[in-house]
Write a protein that holds these residues in place. Structure first.
Motif, PDB file in Angstrom:
ATOM      1  N   GLY A 130     -68.374 -62.839 -15.790  1.00 13.76           N
ATOM      2  CA  GLY A 130     -66.855 -62.261 -15.530  1.00 13.76           C
ATOM      3  C   GLY A 130     -65.732 -62.853 -16.417  1.00 13.76           C
ATOM      4  N   GLY A 131     -66.037 -64.084 -16.700  1.00 13.87           N
ATOM      5  CA  GLY A 131     -65.004 -65.026 -17.733  1.00 13.87           C
ATOM      6  C   GLY A 131     -65.097 -64.170 -19.021  1.00 13.87           C
ATOM      7  N   ILE A 132     -66.345 -64.078 -19.590  1.00  7.59           N
ATOM      8  CA  ILE A 132     -66.697 -63.746 -20.729  1.00  7.59           C
ATOM      9  C   ILE A 132     -66.304 -62.298 -20.845  1.00  7.59           C
ATOM     10  N   ILE A 133     -66.513 -61.630 -19.871  1.00  8.83           N
ATOM     11  CA  ILE A 133     -66.001 -60.057 -19.920  1.00  8.83           C
ATOM     12  C   ILE A 133     -64.450 -60.039 -20.162  1.00  8.83           C
ATOM     13  N   GLY A 134     -63.773 -60.845 -19.403  1.00  7.31           N
ATOM     14  CA  GLY A 134     -62.387 -60.843 -19.446  1.00  7.31           C
ATOM     15  C   GLY A 134     -61.906 -61.313 -20.799  1.00  7.31           C
ATOM     16  N   ASN A 166     -59.107 -64.864 -17.115  1.00 10.16           N
ATOM     17  CA  ASN A 166     -60.010 -64.182 -17.606  1.00 10.16           C
ATOM     18  C   ASN A 166     -61.181 -63.751 -16.782  1.00 10.16           C
ATOM     19  N   ILE A 167     -61.361 -64.728 -15.703  1.00  6.33           N
ATOM     20  CA  ILE A 167     -62.635 -64.363 -14.746  1.00  6.33           C
ATOM     21  C   ILE A 167     -62.114 -63.290 -13.674  1.00  6.33           C
ATOM     22  N   ILE A 168     -60.856 -63.231 -13.290  1.00  5.71           N
ATOM     23  CA  ILE A 168     -60.195 -62.212 -12.598  1.00  5.71           C
ATOM     24  C   ILE A 168     -60.135 -61.235 -13.312  1.00  5.71           C
ATOM     25  N   ALA A 169     -59.857 -61.129 -14.441  1.00  5.77           N
ATOM     26  CA  ALA A 169     -59.880 -59.729 -15.377  1.00  5.77           C
ATOM     27  C   ALA A 169     -61.322 -59.180 -15.608  1.00  5.77           C
ATOM     28  N   GLY A 170     -62.141 -60.145 -15.609  1.00  6.37           N
ATOM     29  CA  GLY A 170     -63.660 -59.544 -15.808  1.00  6.37           C
ATOM     30  C   GLY A 170     -64.045 -59.058 -14.421  1.00  6.37           C
ATOM     31  N   PHE A 171     -63.863 -59.713 -13.471  1.00  8.78           N
ATOM     32  CA  PHE A 171     -64.203 -59.002 -11.953  1.00  8.78           C
ATOM     33  C   PHE A 171     -63.526 -57.624 -11.747  1.00  8.78           C
ATOM     34  N   LEU A 212     -57.474 -52.817 -17.930  1.00  8.35           N
ATOM     35  CA  LEU A 212     -56.809 -53.820 -16.846  1.00  8.35           C
ATOM     36  C   LEU A 212     -55.866 -54.606 -17.755  1.00  8.35           C
ATOM     37  N   VAL A 213     -56.603 -55.239 -18.902  1.00  5.37           N
ATOM     38  CA  VAL A 213     -55.663 -56.208 -19.753  1.00  5.37           C
ATOM     39  C   VAL A 213     -54.338 -55.214 -20.355  1.00  5.37           C
TER      40      VAL A 213
END
Length: 84
Positions: free
Chosen positions: A10-14, A32-37, A69-70
């Protein structure tokens, strides 16, 4: 142990979403983790789950959702800064 792998992915995706958009995700690593999730959830709602799956995330929709989202978060943050 699988929850740790999910948090890392999830962090890598964010982080990738931040790089692809050229914008920083507020909150650093936690952001980053929250954005990934949230991005993975949003991407799977919009696009379904296709492509390779890592850590419980379908990567292609997750990255697209995180990018969306970002962009939304950076737009809202910019508007809030200009409104003050």
């Amino acid at each position: 142990m699988s929850w740790l792998w999910t948090i890392i992915v999830g962090g890598i995706i964010g982080w990738l979403a931040g790089i692809l958009t050229g914008r920083d995700v507020p909150g650093g690593i936690i952001g980053n983790i929250i954005a990934g999730f949230i991005g993975a959830w949003l991407g799977s709602l919009i696009f379904g789950s296709f492509g390779p799956t890592v850590g419980g995330f379908a990567l292609i929709p997750a990255i697209i959702g995180a990018v969306i989202l970002v962009l939304i978060v950076s737009f809202v943050m910019r508007k809030m800064r200009h409104a003050s």
